[in-house]
Design a protein around this motif. Sequence first.
Motif, PDB file in Angstrom:
ATOM      1  N   ALA A 114     -13.266   4.681  -4.449  1.00 22.07           N
ATOM      2  CA  ALA A 114     -13.544   3.265  -5.468  1.00 22.07           C
ATOM      3  C   ALA A 114     -12.372   2.254  -5.321  1.00 22.07           C
ATOM      4  CB  ALA A 114     -13.944   3.686  -6.759  1.00 22.07           C
ATOM      5  N   TYR A 115     -11.482   2.635  -5.349  1.00 18.94           N
ATOM      6  CA  TYR A 115     -10.318   1.616  -5.262  1.00 18.94           C
ATOM      7  C   TYR A 115     -10.168   0.915  -3.854  1.00 18.94           C
ATOM      8  CZ  TYR A 115      -5.151   1.624  -3.153  1.00 18.94           C
ATOM      9  OH  TYR A 115      -4.565   1.182  -2.358  1.00 18.94           O
ATOM     10  N   MET A 116     -10.468   1.829  -2.797  1.00 22.99           N
ATOM     11  CA  MET A 116     -10.463   1.242  -1.413  1.00 22.99           C
ATOM     12  C   MET A 116     -11.720   0.107  -1.470  1.00 22.99           C
ATOM     13  SD  MET A 116      -7.584   1.949   0.168  1.00 22.99           S
ATOM     14  CE  MET A 116      -8.281   1.655   1.902  1.00 22.99           C
ATOM     15  N   LYS A 117     -12.522   0.599  -1.945  1.00 24.37           N
ATOM     16  CA  LYS A 117     -13.851  -0.202  -1.834  1.00 24.37           C
ATOM     17  C   LYS A 117     -13.562  -1.731  -2.700  1.00 24.37           C
ATOM     18  CE  LYS A 117     -18.835  -0.299  -2.842  1.00 24.37           C
ATOM     19  NZ  LYS A 117     -19.062  -1.718  -3.356  1.00 24.37           N
ATOM     20  N   ALA A 118     -12.934  -1.530  -3.904  1.00 23.93           N
ATOM     21  CA  ALA A 118     -12.754  -2.579  -4.858  1.00 23.93           C
ATOM     22  C   ALA A 118     -11.743  -3.776  -3.957  1.00 23.93           C
ATOM     23  CB  ALA A 118     -12.418  -2.272  -6.136  1.00 23.93           C
ATOM     24  N   THR A 119     -10.766  -3.189  -3.210  1.00 22.40           N
ATOM     25  CA  THR A 119      -9.734  -3.947  -2.634  1.00 22.40           C
ATOM     26  C   THR A 119      -9.799  -4.295  -1.510  1.00 22.40           C
ATOM     27  OG1 THR A 119      -8.204  -1.883  -2.193  1.00 22.40           O
ATOM     28  CG2 THR A 119      -8.072  -2.955  -4.673  1.00 22.40           C
ATOM     29  N   ARG A 133      -4.506   7.581 -11.411  1.00 20.33           N
ATOM     30  CA  ARG A 133      -4.458   6.737 -12.463  1.00 20.33           C
ATOM     31  C   ARG A 133      -3.980   5.330 -12.001  1.00 20.33           C
ATOM     32  NH1 ARG A 133      -1.037  10.410 -16.626  1.00 20.33           N
ATOM     33  NH2 ARG A 133      -0.080  11.201 -14.651  1.00 20.33           N
ATOM     34  N   HIS A 134      -3.148   5.099 -11.373  1.00 17.46           N
ATOM     35  CA  HIS A 134      -2.770   3.783 -10.903  1.00 17.46           C
ATOM     36  C   HIS A 134      -3.925   3.257 -10.019  1.00 17.46           C
ATOM     37  CE1 HIS A 134      -0.040   0.675  -9.537  1.00 17.46           C
ATOM     38  NE2 HIS A 134      -0.413   0.766  -8.346  1.00 17.46           N
ATOM     39  N   TRP A 135      -4.625   3.912  -9.090  1.00 17.26           N
ATOM     40  CA  TRP A 135      -5.701   3.311  -8.534  1.00 17.26           C
ATOM     41  C   TRP A 135      -6.741   2.871  -9.470  1.00 17.26           C
ATOM     42  CZ3 TRP A 135      -6.332   8.328  -4.998  1.00 17.26           C
ATOM     43  CH2 TRP A 135      -4.894   8.579  -4.236  1.00 17.26           C
ATOM     44  N   LYS A 136      -7.017   3.380 -10.520  1.00 13.79           N
ATOM     45  CA  LYS A 136      -8.114   2.683 -11.521  1.00 13.79           C
ATOM     46  C   LYS A 136      -7.835   1.464 -11.658  1.00 13.79           C
ATOM     47  CE  LYS A 136     -10.123   6.987 -12.991  1.00 13.79           C
ATOM     48  NZ  LYS A 136     -11.390   6.673 -12.000  1.00 13.79           N
ATOM     49  N   LEU A 137      -6.225   1.107 -11.810  1.00  8.60           N
ATOM     50  CA  LEU A 137      -6.164  -0.317 -12.305  1.00  8.60           C
ATOM     51  C   LEU A 137      -6.704  -1.299 -11.149  1.00  8.60           C
ATOM     52  CD1 LEU A 137      -2.244   0.432 -13.343  1.00  8.60           C
ATOM     53  CD2 LEU A 137      -4.165  -0.457 -14.747  1.00  8.60           C
ATOM     54  N   TRP A 138      -6.759  -0.802  -9.940  1.00 13.45           N
ATOM     55  CA  TRP A 138      -7.323  -1.603  -8.632  1.00 13.45           C
ATOM     56  C   TRP A 138      -8.661  -1.711  -8.824  1.00 13.45           C
ATOM     57  CZ3 TRP A 138      -4.841  -5.382  -6.563  1.00 13.45           C
ATOM     58  CH2 TRP A 138      -3.504  -5.234  -6.403  1.00 13.45           C
ATOM     59  N   GLU A 139      -9.055  -0.672  -9.509  1.00 24.42           N
ATOM     60  CA  GLU A 139     -10.705  -0.757  -9.610  1.00 24.42           C
ATOM     61  C   GLU A 139     -11.102  -1.462 -10.557  1.00 24.42           C
ATOM     62  OE1 GLU A 139     -12.662   3.209 -10.305  1.00 24.42           O
ATOM     63  OE2 GLU A 139     -10.927   4.047  -9.195  1.00 24.42           O
ATOM     64  N   GLN A 140     -10.063  -1.943 -11.791  1.00 26.45           N
ATOM     65  CA  GLN A 140     -10.331  -2.888 -12.790  1.00 26.45           C
ATOM     66  C   GLN A 140     -10.207  -4.150 -12.172  1.00 26.45           C
ATOM     67  OE1 GLN A 140      -8.047  -0.255 -15.932  1.00 26.45           O
ATOM     68  NE2 GLN A 140      -7.504  -2.443 -16.302  1.00 26.45           N
ATOM     69  N   VAL A 141      -9.428  -4.281 -11.358  1.00 23.20           N
ATOM     70  CA  VAL A 141      -9.174  -5.626 -10.534  1.00 23.20           C
ATOM     71  C   VAL A 141     -10.999  -5.987  -9.820  1.00 23.20           C
ATOM     72  CG1 VAL A 141      -8.421  -6.924  -8.463  1.00 23.20           C
ATOM     73  CG2 VAL A 141      -6.925  -5.495  -9.932  1.00 23.20           C
ATOM     74  N   MET A 189       0.872  -1.420   0.089  1.00 26.88           N
ATOM     75  CA  MET A 189      -0.237  -0.069   0.092  1.00 26.88           C
ATOM     76  C   MET A 189       0.857   1.141   0.031  1.00 26.88           C
ATOM     77  SD  MET A 189      -3.288   0.722   0.147  1.00 26.88           S
ATOM     78  CE  MET A 189      -4.272  -0.410   1.025  1.00 26.88           C
ATOM     79  N   VAL A 190       1.908   1.373   0.633  1.00 22.02           N
ATOM     80  CA  VAL A 190       2.714   2.306   0.697  1.00 22.02           C
ATOM     81  C   VAL A 190       3.397   2.716  -0.646  1.00 22.02           C
ATOM     82  CG1 VAL A 190       3.433   2.118   3.188  1.00 22.02           C
ATOM     83  CG2 VAL A 190       5.071   1.113   1.328  1.00 22.02           C
ATOM     84  N   GLU A 191       3.560   1.802  -1.724  1.00 17.93           N
ATOM     85  CA  GLU A 191       3.986   2.116  -3.200  1.00 17.93           C
ATOM     86  C   GLU A 191       2.675   2.425  -3.800  1.00 17.93           C
ATOM     87  OE1 GLU A 191       7.269   0.512  -1.665  1.00 17.93           O
ATOM     88  OE2 GLU A 191       5.634  -0.501  -1.429  1.00 17.93           O
ATOM     89  N   CYS A 192       1.387   1.931  -3.475  1.00 16.66           N
ATOM     90  CA  CYS A 192       0.338   2.078  -4.271  1.00 16.66           C
ATOM     91  C   CYS A 192      -0.366   3.486  -4.155  1.00 16.66           C
ATOM     92  CB  CYS A 192      -0.812   1.294  -3.944  1.00 16.66           C
ATOM     93  SG  CYS A 192      -2.330   1.190  -4.878  1.00 16.66           S
ATOM     94  N   PHE A 193      -0.339   3.907  -2.756  1.00 16.78           N
ATOM     95  CA  PHE A 193      -1.279   5.304  -2.622  1.00 16.78           C
ATOM     96  C   PHE A 193      -0.034   6.412  -3.363  1.00 16.78           C
ATOM     97  CE2 PHE A 193      -3.986   4.235   1.036  1.00 16.78           C
ATOM     98  CZ  PHE A 193      -5.148   4.791   0.353  1.00 16.78           C
TER      99      PHE A 193
END
Length: 200
Positions: free
Chosen positions: A106-111, A26-34, A17-21
Amino acid sequence: MSLKAALEQMGYPCYHMVECFPKGPRHWKLWEQVGNGAPDWDALFEGFTATVDFPACTSYASLAEYYPDAKVVLTVRDPEKWFTSVQSTIFGKEWIEFLPGTEAGAYMKATVDDYFDCRMHDHDHLIRRFNEHVADVRANIDPERLLVFEVADGWQPLCQFLDLPVPEGAFPRINDTEAVQGIIRAIMEEGFQAALGYKG
């Protein structure tokens, strides 16, 4: 964080998470895709050869399938201590209430949130989900690929599992509660971009 530090000491750049945030929306949207069932794992983990903790741990099964040669380390600990830890950091009441209206909602909800049915303060539910997660990993990952690991076990089992020499020095012991609380406070007071410094 202790396992992340250990893996990096052994030569595995490790996503957390410390790399992700700090990578930004734009990066978080990749997790929304997950969360929507369309992961782009190669894009998410570009430059990394390992991942630990949230947000990746809730997708362990998909990751294990996508990376069939990857080994899996299941860290275990006392569930009550885990509950106490997350309640004072990433599942803290103010933080959980703050997130949905932000660009990270949305990213936090998805993951994370959906994995715990958005019941982030329900003690019995979280303990049950914690134990279910441990049981699921044990049941779904081939035992030859899996190391069940406690940080207190130190270097030996991890190095043996990864077929690597034991590094010099003690196994990392990182208590990051205060650091995480500080980051959360900064984000809530200043906003994600100001606190984390990513470009738009």
